[in-house]
Scaffold this motif. Structure first.
Motif, PDB file in Angstrom:
ATOM      1  N   GLN A  34       0.826  -1.214   0.000  1.00 33.40           N
ATOM      2  CA  GLN A  34       0.000   0.000   0.000  1.00 33.40           C
ATOM      3  C   GLN A  34       0.855   1.257   0.000  1.00 33.40           C
ATOM      4  OE1 GLN A  34      -3.298  -1.334  -0.916  1.00 33.40           O
ATOM      5  NE2 GLN A  34      -3.497   0.701  -0.100  1.00 33.40           N
ATOM      6  N   GLU A  35       1.886   1.257   0.859  1.00 34.90           N
ATOM      7  CA  GLU A  35       2.760   2.435   0.934  1.00 34.90           C
ATOM      8  C   GLU A  35       3.505   2.629  -0.385  1.00 34.90           C
ATOM      9  OE1 GLU A  35       2.741   4.754   3.144  1.00 34.90           O
ATOM     10  OE2 GLU A  35       1.410   3.687   4.496  1.00 34.90           O
ATOM     11  N   ALA A  36       3.954   1.541  -0.999  1.00 30.30           N
ATOM     12  CA  ALA A  36       4.659   1.646  -2.282  1.00 30.30           C
ATOM     13  C   ALA A  36       3.731   2.214  -3.360  1.00 30.30           C
ATOM     14  CB  ALA A  36       5.209   0.287  -2.698  1.00 30.30           C
ATOM     15  N   GLN A  37       2.470   1.806  -3.333  1.00 24.91           N
ATOM     16  CA  GLN A  37       1.505   2.342  -4.294  1.00 24.91           C
ATOM     17  C   GLN A  37       1.276   3.838  -4.050  1.00 24.91           C
ATOM     18  OE1 GLN A  37      -1.849  -0.275  -3.706  1.00 24.91           O
ATOM     19  NE2 GLN A  37      -1.047  -1.812  -5.127  1.00 24.91           N
ATOM     20  N   ASP A  38       1.132   4.208  -2.785  1.00 24.18           N
ATOM     21  CA  ASP A  38       0.960   5.626  -2.459  1.00 24.18           C
ATOM     22  C   ASP A  38       2.180   6.440  -2.890  1.00 24.18           C
ATOM     23  OD1 ASP A  38      -1.492   5.044  -1.374  1.00 24.18           O
ATOM     24  OD2 ASP A  38      -0.820   5.173   0.718  1.00 24.18           O
ATOM     25  N   LEU A  39       3.363   5.901  -2.646  1.00 23.52           N
ATOM     26  CA  LEU A  39       4.590   6.599  -3.029  1.00 23.52           C
ATOM     27  C   LEU A  39       4.715   6.720  -4.546  1.00 23.52           C
ATOM     28  CD1 LEU A  39       6.986   5.064  -0.377  1.00 23.52           C
ATOM     29  CD2 LEU A  39       6.273   7.457  -0.523  1.00 23.52           C
ATOM     30  N   THR A  40       4.204   5.733  -5.262  1.00 24.49           N
ATOM     31  CA  THR A  40       4.204   5.803  -6.726  1.00 24.49           C
ATOM     32  C   THR A  40       3.341   6.980  -7.176  1.00 24.49           C
ATOM     33  OG1 THR A  40       4.545   3.420  -6.912  1.00 24.49           O
ATOM     34  CG2 THR A  40       3.642   4.539  -8.838  1.00 24.49           C
ATOM     35  N   GLN A  41       2.174   7.111  -6.580  1.00 19.43           N
ATOM     36  CA  GLN A  41       1.306   8.237  -6.925  1.00 19.43           C
ATOM     37  C   GLN A  41       1.957   9.568  -6.560  1.00 19.43           C
ATOM     38  OE1 GLN A  41      -2.521   7.590  -5.144  1.00 19.43           O
ATOM     39  NE2 GLN A  41      -3.067   5.974  -6.592  1.00 19.43           N
ATOM     40  N   GLU A  42       2.561   9.621  -5.370  1.00 16.88           N
ATOM     41  CA  GLU A  42       3.239  10.846  -4.945  1.00 16.88           C
ATOM     42  C   GLU A  42       4.385  11.200  -5.891  1.00 16.88           C
ATOM     43  OE1 GLU A  42       4.401  10.962  -0.820  1.00 16.88           O
ATOM     44  OE2 GLU A  42       2.552   9.939  -0.236  1.00 16.88           O
ATOM     45  N   THR A  43       5.076  10.186  -6.396  1.00 16.56           N
ATOM     46  CA  THR A  43       6.170  10.415  -7.341  1.00 16.56           C
ATOM     47  C   THR A  43       5.661  11.089  -8.600  1.00 16.56           C
ATOM     48  OG1 THR A  43       7.428   8.524  -6.505  1.00 16.56           O
ATOM     49  CG2 THR A  43       7.948   9.279  -8.744  1.00 16.56           C
ATOM     50  N   PHE A  44       4.588  10.568  -9.158  1.00 22.30           N
ATOM     51  CA  PHE A  44       4.056  11.157 -10.388  1.00 22.30           C
ATOM     52  C   PHE A  44       3.453  12.542 -10.145  1.00 22.30           C
ATOM     53  CE2 PHE A  44       4.232   6.708 -11.951  1.00 22.30           C
ATOM     54  CZ  PHE A  44       5.045   6.952 -13.052  1.00 22.30           C
ATOM     55  N   LEU A  45       2.887  12.748  -8.983  1.00 25.03           N
ATOM     56  CA  LEU A  45       2.371  14.071  -8.654  1.00 25.03           C
ATOM     57  C   LEU A  45       3.523  15.079  -8.570  1.00 25.03           C
ATOM     58  CD1 LEU A  45      -0.071  15.793  -7.912  1.00 25.03           C
ATOM     59  CD2 LEU A  45       0.281  15.126  -5.525  1.00 25.03           C
ATOM     60  N   ALA A  46       4.602  14.686  -7.893  1.00 26.79           N
ATOM     61  CA  ALA A  46       5.776  15.554  -7.799  1.00 26.79           C
ATOM     62  C   ALA A  46       6.390  15.785  -9.179  1.00 26.79           C
ATOM     63  CB  ALA A  46       6.805  14.937  -6.857  1.00 26.79           C
ATOM     64  N   ALA A  47       6.396  14.754  -9.998  1.00 26.44           N
ATOM     65  CA  ALA A  47       6.952  14.886 -11.349  1.00 26.44           C
ATOM     66  C   ALA A  47       6.114  15.867 -12.171  1.00 26.44           C
ATOM     67  CB  ALA A  47       7.001  13.525 -12.034  1.00 26.44           C
ATOM     68  N   TRP A  48       4.800  15.776 -12.051  1.00 31.48           N
ATOM     69  CA  TRP A  48       3.932  16.691 -12.792  1.00 31.48           C
ATOM     70  C   TRP A  48       4.189  18.139 -12.379  1.00 31.48           C
ATOM     71  CZ3 TRP A  48       1.314  17.343 -16.966  1.00 31.48           C
ATOM     72  CH2 TRP A  48       0.354  18.355 -17.051  1.00 31.48           C
ATOM     73  N   ARG A  49       4.357  18.347 -11.073  1.00 28.83           N
ATOM     74  CA  ARG A  49       4.596  19.702 -10.568  1.00 28.83           C
ATOM     75  C   ARG A  49       5.944  20.266 -11.020  1.00 28.83           C
ATOM     76  NH1 ARG A  49       2.443  18.346  -4.556  1.00 28.83           N
ATOM     77  NH2 ARG A  49       0.243  18.671  -4.967  1.00 28.83           N
ATOM     78  N   ALA A  50       6.916  19.394 -11.253  1.00 24.81           N
ATOM     79  CA  ALA A  50       8.265  19.854 -11.597  1.00 24.81           C
ATOM     80  C   ALA A  50       8.683  19.402 -12.988  1.00 24.81           C
ATOM     81  CB  ALA A  50       9.250  19.323 -10.555  1.00 24.81           C
ATOM     82  N   ILE A  51       7.720  19.172 -13.858  1.00 25.05           N
ATOM     83  CA  ILE A  51       8.010  18.605 -15.173  1.00 25.05           C
ATOM     84  C   ILE A  51       8.971  19.475 -15.986  1.00 25.05           C
ATOM     85  CG2 ILE A  51       6.055  19.621 -16.404  1.00 25.05           C
ATOM     86  CD1 ILE A  51       7.359  16.009 -16.746  1.00 25.05           C
ATOM     87  N   ASP A  52       8.955  20.781 -15.744  1.00 23.64           N
ATOM     88  CA  ASP A  52       9.846  21.666 -16.490  1.00 23.64           C
ATOM     89  C   ASP A  52      11.318  21.461 -16.125  1.00 23.64           C
ATOM     90  OD1 ASP A  52       9.049  22.703 -13.973  1.00 23.64           O
ATOM     91  OD2 ASP A  52       9.820  24.683 -14.523  1.00 23.64           O
ATOM     92  N   ARG A  53      11.590  20.774 -15.002  1.00 24.04           N
ATOM     93  CA  ARG A  53      12.970  20.506 -14.599  1.00 24.04           C
ATOM     94  C   ARG A  53      13.511  19.180 -15.131  1.00 24.04           C
ATOM     95  NH1 ARG A  53      12.417  21.200  -8.452  1.00 24.04           N
ATOM     96  NH2 ARG A  53      10.451  22.274  -8.667  1.00 24.04           N
ATOM     97  N   CYS A  54      12.669  18.422 -15.819  1.00 22.46           N
ATOM     98  CA  CYS A  54      13.088  17.124 -16.354  1.00 22.46           C
ATOM     99  C   CYS A  54      13.927  17.335 -17.611  1.00 22.46           C
ATOM    100  CB  CYS A  54      11.867  16.269 -16.680  1.00 22.46           C
ATOM    101  SG  CYS A  54      12.281  14.683 -17.435  1.00 22.46           S
ATOM    102  N   PRO A  55      15.177  16.844 -17.596  1.00 27.65           N
ATOM    103  CA  PRO A  55      16.003  16.973 -18.802  1.00 27.65           C
ATOM    104  C   PRO A  55      15.430  16.105 -19.923  1.00 27.65           C
ATOM    105  CG  PRO A  55      17.299  16.201 -16.909  1.00 27.65           C
ATOM    106  CD  PRO A  55      15.868  16.204 -16.504  1.00 27.65           C
ATOM    107  N   PRO A  56      15.264  16.662 -21.112  1.00 26.35           N
ATOM    108  CA  PRO A  56      14.709  15.889 -22.230  1.00 26.35           C
ATOM    109  C   PRO A  56      15.533  14.619 -22.494  1.00 26.35           C
ATOM    110  CG  PRO A  56      14.907  18.217 -22.802  1.00 26.35           C
ATOM    111  CD  PRO A  56      15.589  18.032 -21.489  1.00 26.35           C
ATOM    112  N   GLY A  57      14.825  13.503 -22.622  1.00 26.03           N
ATOM    113  CA  GLY A  57      15.489  12.234 -22.883  1.00 26.03           C
ATOM    114  C   GLY A  57      15.916  11.478 -21.637  1.00 26.03           C
ATOM    115  N   PHE A  58      15.746  12.098 -20.459  1.00 28.74           N
ATOM    116  CA  PHE A  58      16.166  11.457 -19.210  1.00 28.74           C
ATOM    117  C   PHE A  58      14.982  11.246 -18.252  1.00 28.74           C
ATOM    118  CE2 PHE A  58      20.028  13.300 -20.862  1.00 28.74           C
ATOM    119  CZ  PHE A  58      20.963  12.300 -20.637  1.00 28.74           C
ATOM    120  N   GLU A  59      13.804  11.082 -18.827  1.00 32.77           N
ATOM    121  CA  GLU A  59      12.602  10.921 -18.017  1.00 32.77           C
ATOM    122  C   GLU A  59      12.696   9.715 -17.083  1.00 32.77           C
ATOM    123  OE1 GLU A  59      12.499  11.281 -21.374  1.00 32.77           O
ATOM    124  OE2 GLU A  59      11.577  13.253 -21.623  1.00 32.77           O
ATOM    125  N   LYS A  60      13.193   8.595 -17.611  1.00 33.99           N
ATOM    126  CA  LYS A  60      13.280   7.355 -16.828  1.00 33.99           C
ATOM    127  C   LYS A  60      14.150   7.555 -15.587  1.00 33.99           C
ATOM    128  CE  LYS A  60      14.651   2.515 -17.358  1.00 33.99           C
ATOM    129  NZ  LYS A  60      15.153   1.505 -18.311  1.00 33.99           N
TER     130      LYS A  60
END
Length: 181
Positions: free
Chosen positions: A29-55
């Motif tokens: 359950q915690e791992a699933q919640d953390l997965t959601q939190e990860t994508f939420l944080a990624a969405w909020r900071a998507i402009d900081r993601c270097p192109p081609g290094f998403e993974k």
């Protein structure tokens, strides 16, 4: 990045992010919640993601989220060092571990066990467990550093748990010492 592109990225890397979280935090359950939190944080900071290094970027966010969770869980769990050693399952929610042991053994028997501990464990345990002093007060009364008293109470609780289990004084269905003794 558009919403559709982000959605595609989520579908592509969801398993990876979950795996990273689950490797660090075994609770599903915690791992699933953390997965959601990860994508939420990624969405909020998507402009900081270097192109081609998403993974790599998502894996790093997931690892950081899991590490943050582990740190916060550790702090919550370690409010009173050693409580988990005497904890018994099957007690009503909110019941203190010491009270659970008292109910199982009897106050007089546990008091005797505490008073029979060897020094340097007997005095801080008597002050904290029997006389209900805080760790800081017990340290002051013992003339010892607070961390020393915390460690001594923790070790004493482990010794008491070992004695309780060796004497088989707690019914098997209620016995559960968290962690190794």
């Amino acid at each position: 990045m558009t919403t559709q592109e982000f959605s595609t990225m989520v579908q592509k890397y969801q398993a990876l992010v979950y795996t990273v979280c689950h490797q660090l935090v075994p609770d599903v359950q915690e791992a699933q919640d953390l997965t959601q939190e990860t994508f939420l944080a990624a969405w909020r900071a998507i402009d900081r993601c270097p192109p081609g290094f998403e993974k790599q970027w998502l894996a790093r966010i997931a690892a950081n989220k899991a590490k943050d969770y582990l740190r916060s869980a550790w702090v919550r769990k370690m409010n009173t060092p050693g409580d988990e050693v005497l904890a018994l399952e099957g007690a009503p929610p909110g019941m203190q571990p010491e009270q659970q042991v008292l109910d199982a053994l009897g106050e007089e028997e546990l008091t005797e066990m505490i008073l029979n501990l060897r020094e340097p464990y007997c005095t801080p345990c008597r002050l904290v467990l029997l006389e209900q002093h805080t760790m800081a007060e017990a340290a002051r009364l013992c003339g010892r550093p607070p961390k020393t008293v915390e460690a001594q109470v923790y070790r004493a609780k482990k010794m008491l748990a070992q004695q309780i289990l060796q004497n088989d004084r707690v019914p098997c269905e209620r016995r559960s010492v968290h962690g190794t003794v």
